[in-house]
Design an enzyme around this catalytic site. Sequence first.
Site, PDB file in Angstrom:
ATOM      1  N   GLU A  91      41.218  26.075  50.698  1.00 42.55           N
ATOM      2  CA  GLU A  91      41.172  27.359  50.015  1.00 42.55           C
ATOM      3  C   GLU A  91      40.553  27.197  48.629  1.00 42.55           C
ATOM      4  O   GLU A  91      40.627  26.139  48.016  1.00 42.55           O
ATOM      5  CB  GLU A  91      42.581  27.939  49.897  1.00 42.55           C
ATOM      6  CG  GLU A  91      43.143  28.329  51.257  1.00 42.55           C
ATOM      7  CD  GLU A  91      44.561  28.856  51.190  1.00 42.55           C
ATOM      8  OE1 GLU A  91      44.887  29.745  51.975  1.00 42.55           O
ATOM      9  OE2 GLU A  91      45.349  28.357  50.364  1.00 42.55           O
ATOM     10  N   CYS A 104      38.331  28.310  41.065  1.00 41.58           N
ATOM     11  CA  CYS A 104      39.231  27.169  41.239  1.00 41.58           C
ATOM     12  C   CYS A 104      38.913  26.547  42.592  1.00 41.58           C
ATOM     13  O   CYS A 104      39.001  27.223  43.621  1.00 41.58           O
ATOM     14  CB  CYS A 104      40.686  27.634  41.178  1.00 41.58           C
ATOM     15  SG  CYS A 104      41.874  26.338  41.604  1.00 41.58           S
ATOM     16  N   CYS A 111      46.892  16.850  50.258  1.00 38.69           N
ATOM     17  CA  CYS A 111      47.081  16.027  49.060  1.00 38.69           C
ATOM     18  C   CYS A 111      48.177  15.006  49.335  1.00 38.69           C
ATOM     19  O   CYS A 111      49.168  15.314  50.008  1.00 38.69           O
ATOM     20  CB  CYS A 111      47.476  16.884  47.856  1.00 38.69           C
ATOM     21  SG  CYS A 111      47.634  15.925  46.329  1.00 38.69           S
ATOM     22  N   CYS A 115      54.053  16.531  45.232  1.00 32.11           N
ATOM     23  CA  CYS A 115      54.822  17.315  44.248  1.00 32.11           C
ATOM     24  C   CYS A 115      55.673  18.362  44.989  1.00 32.11           C
ATOM     25  O   CYS A 115      55.152  19.083  45.848  1.00 32.11           O
ATOM     26  CB  CYS A 115      53.877  17.997  43.268  1.00 32.11           C
ATOM     27  SG  CYS A 115      52.766  16.859  42.419  1.00 32.11           S
ATOM     28  N   CYS A 333      49.046  28.896  41.277  1.00 37.61           N
ATOM     29  CA  CYS A 333      49.179  27.440  41.264  1.00 37.61           C
ATOM     30  C   CYS A 333      50.259  26.973  42.236  1.00 37.61           C
ATOM     31  O   CYS A 333      51.351  27.502  42.247  1.00 37.61           O
ATOM     32  CB  CYS A 333      49.528  26.982  39.857  1.00 37.61           C
ATOM     33  SG  CYS A 333      49.732  25.226  39.717  1.00 37.61           S
TER      34      CYS A 333
HETATM   35  S1  SF4 Z   1      50.289  19.811  42.404  1.00 41.76           S
HETATM   36 FE1  SF4 Z   1      50.649  17.689  43.082  1.00 41.76          FE
HETATM   37  S2  SF4 Z   1      50.771  17.804  45.341  1.00 41.76           S
HETATM   38 FE2  SF4 Z   1      49.842  19.726  44.603  1.00 41.76          FE
HETATM   39  S3  SF4 Z   1      47.642  19.440  44.762  1.00 41.76           S
HETATM   40 FE3  SF4 Z   1      48.256  18.912  42.648  1.00 41.76          FE
HETATM   41  S4  SF4 Z   1      48.673  16.677  42.724  1.00 41.76           S
HETATM   42 FE4  SF4 Z   1      48.607  17.413  44.841  1.00 41.76          FE
END
Ligand code: SF4
Length: 348
Positions: A91, A104, A111, A115, A333
């Site tokens: 996205e 963005c 990822c 997190c 975010c």
């Molecule tokens: S917030 Fe953390 S888990 Fe999410 S895309 Fe960024 S680095 Fe990766």
Amino acid sequence: MIELLGKSLEELQSIFKTHNIQKFRAKQLIDYIYHRYVFDFQDMTQFPKELRQWLSDNCIISLPTLITESVSPDGKTRKILVEMIDQSRVEAVLMEQHYGYSVCVSSQVGCAMGCVFCASTQGGLYRDLTAAEIIGQVVIFGALTKEQIHSVVVMGAGEPLQNYDNVLQALQLLHDPVICNISYRKMTISTCGWVPNIYKLADEGLPITLALSLHATNNEVRRSIMPVGARYELTEVLDAVKYYYDTTQRRITFEYILIDSINASMEEAHALGEICKDFPNCHVNLIPVNGNEHIELYKPSITNMNTFKDIVASYGVSVTVRKEMGDAIQAACGQLKAAHGRKKENHE
Ligand code: SF4
């Protein structure tokens, strides 16, 4: 087939030279792709018929395919889901700001960073995006809006500094005056604190803004919400960011997601203010956490968020609570989805 997207003028000239095509055609091709948004060789009518046919037979412009597009109720935020040639999906988001259009982009499919507040990491990392796939997300928005893109933030799915070479190559192409002519000063890379490549980026000597996803003021809390905190202690991360600031003199942005009962106490606001003292002119972006179907985390009350903000500001720090521009379409975010991050056949 020869991929033409994401190639510099010099690279295109070299490809054309090898095939006895006049040098000036490379500049014309760039003009078609990046300024006129013409991607079908047969529509490139400035080219002679034979060249159009040669391009069709031998080259591709593998722009990501637009799968879905959602627009926020105020029309200022547009989120797209695009599919790459191997059916990986990511996205990207376009935001209309008062100063122009900001895009963005995602830097990886999924990822690896884990997190806890982030939707992008739920399926883990599938693969890095190529420079062409990263720049392709910007080109698609240019094609959709026919507007000049003013700034680019690498803050979508992925840890950009884990895909260092491709991200840097994409930003160099976006900066190239012949291609997109976006100033490095209008580019931001967001990192969760991938320490070695913060130093590496600093040494590139480019005035790119660095945004650190800080999200906690001590190791214990940071580790509990960001596994990268177990790899790099907070002091190591802040030392690297200080080196970035000292080397580039670029204002640092600290991203701080506000999660009720986890990192949003008044003590933490004071600790954040203390951290900021080492970074003159830094900016703190407070982000109310966005819960979704996978994430049971809650934002503090508006009163608590404002008090948190006022405490940080009392240290002389520029601080804002991020406008939740994209919340209505889950473009805020931590909401760029991982559910679309893998190949279609794995998930559909
Ligand atoms: S917030 Fe953390 S888990 Fe999410 S895309 Fe960024 S680095 Fe990766």
